[in-house]
Design a protein around this motif. Structure first.
Motif, short mmCIF file in Angstrom:
data_model
loop_
_atom_site.label_atom_id
_atom_site.label_comp_id
_atom_site.label_asym_id
_atom_site.label_seq_id
_atom_site.Cartn_x
_atom_site.Cartn_y
_atom_site.Cartn_z
N THR A 93 0.81 -1.21 -0.08
CA THR A 93 0.01 -0.04 0.04
C THR A 93 0.92 1.30 0.17
OG1 THR A 93 -0.25 -0.21 2.53
CG2 THR A 93 -1.99 -0.93 0.98
N LEU A 121 -4.27 7.45 1.69
CA LEU A 121 -3.99 6.05 0.56
C LEU A 121 -3.98 6.50 -0.92
CD1 LEU A 121 -3.76 2.88 0.21
CD2 LEU A 121 -6.35 2.95 0.06
N THR A 124 -3.29 0.37 -3.80
CA THR A 124 -2.98 -0.83 -3.19
C THR A 124 -2.61 -1.83 -4.51
OG1 THR A 124 -4.57 -0.28 -1.69
CG2 THR A 124 -4.00 -2.80 -1.95
N PHE A 146 -11.31 0.38 0.77
CA PHE A 146 -10.43 0.93 1.79
C PHE A 146 -10.78 2.12 2.05
CE2 PHE A 146 -8.18 -2.27 -1.07
CZ PHE A 146 -7.65 -2.93 -0.17
N LEU A 150 -6.48 7.69 6.96
CA LEU A 150 -6.45 7.27 8.35
C LEU A 150 -5.43 8.22 9.50
CD1 LEU A 150 -5.31 3.56 6.97
CD2 LEU A 150 -7.47 4.26 8.02
N ASP A 174 -1.10 2.96 12.95
CA ASP A 174 -2.68 3.48 12.47
C ASP A 174 -3.46 3.40 13.77
OD1 ASP A 174 -2.03 4.42 9.98
OD2 ASP A 174 -2.74 2.67 9.07
N ASN A 178 -8.11 -0.36 8.20
CA ASN A 178 -8.31 0.16 6.97
C ASN A 178 -9.69 0.07 6.36
OD1 ASN A 178 -8.13 -2.71 7.18
ND2 ASN A 178 -8.01 -2.76 4.89
N ARG A 190 -4.66 -2.81 10.96
CA ARG A 190 -4.26 -1.49 10.97
C ARG A 190 -2.64 -1.48 10.55
NH1 ARG A 190 -4.46 -0.04 16.84
NH2 ARG A 190 -4.71 -2.35 17.31
N ASN A 191 -2.17 -0.64 10.07
CA ASN A 191 -0.92 -0.49 9.51
C ASN A 191 -0.16 -0.34 10.70
OD1 ASN A 191 -1.07 -0.84 6.65
ND2 ASN A 191 -2.37 0.97 6.88
#
Length: 202
Positions: A93, A121, A124, A146, A150, A174, A178, A190-191
């Motif tokens: 991403t 974002l 992806t 998505f 975020l 994050d 997402n 979550r990233n």
């Protein structure tokens, strides 16, 4: 998405333009070690970290002795890997990250940095590889699968080698998932990213 990106750049420039004397512009880049934290939903799978990179612009605005306001605008790659008996799946991403950080100086060269971050974002990409070959897929950024932005947080350090060059490391997470309705194709997560890099100030 493009309008949000332009707005983020505009806010960055406006902040710098209105800053007091002593402002320092800079560029930075480094390595991202990205993975995810899974939430509820269809998340019955294990993941591994994947490598990416980050690069962008920074501003350091002195506030009081030992404290500075240090916003950034960065391009950042995130995602994860998943290995199974069928092959290896990689999700990459791409985001525009806007960390709004405070820098606390401890001693002559060591700094602690912390603050909120908003991530936008851009794209992806999925890739699946096995012994028979590989397949790649790019997901439209305008898709509703998505969230397009975020909110998260950043904490880390910066070591100033001299007034112009630094090395730094940080952890970003994050606070939002997402998406809110995880599925087989789009699980909830979550990233999280560990990163190391170098910076140059002008």
């Amino acid at each position: 998405m493009k309008k949000i990106f332009i707005l983020a750049i505009g806010l960055f420039i406006a902040t710098a333009a209105n800053a007091q004397d002593g402002i320092k512009f800079g560029v930075k880049g480094g390595l991202n070690i990205a993975n995810i934290i899974k939430d509820d939903g269809n998340n019955d799978f294990d993941t591994e970290s994947k490598l990416g990179f980050n690069a962008g612009l920074t501003v350091e605005i002195p506030l009081i002795a030992g404290l500075a306001f240090t916003p950034e605008v960065l391009y950042a790659q995130k995602g994860y890997k998943q290995t199974s008996s069928f092959g290896e799946f990689t999700r990459t991403t791409s985001f525009i990250d806007v960390p709004i950080l405070a820098s606390f100086r401890l001693g002559s060269s060591f700094n602690i940095v912390a603050g909120p971050q908003v991530s936008f974002l851009l794209s992806t990409k999925n890739k699946f590889e096995n012994d028979f070959g590989s397949v790649e897929q790019t997901i439209d950024e305008e898709s509703d699968r998505f969230k397009k932005s975020l909110v998260g947080g950043v904490v880390g350090f910066r070591y100033d080698i001299n007034p112009k060059f630094d090395i730094h490391g940080r952890y970003a997470l994050d606070f939002q998932k997402n998406n809110e309705d995880g599925s087989t194709n789009t699980p909830e997560f979550r990233n999280q990213v560990f990163s190391v890099g170098v910076g140059v100030k002008f």
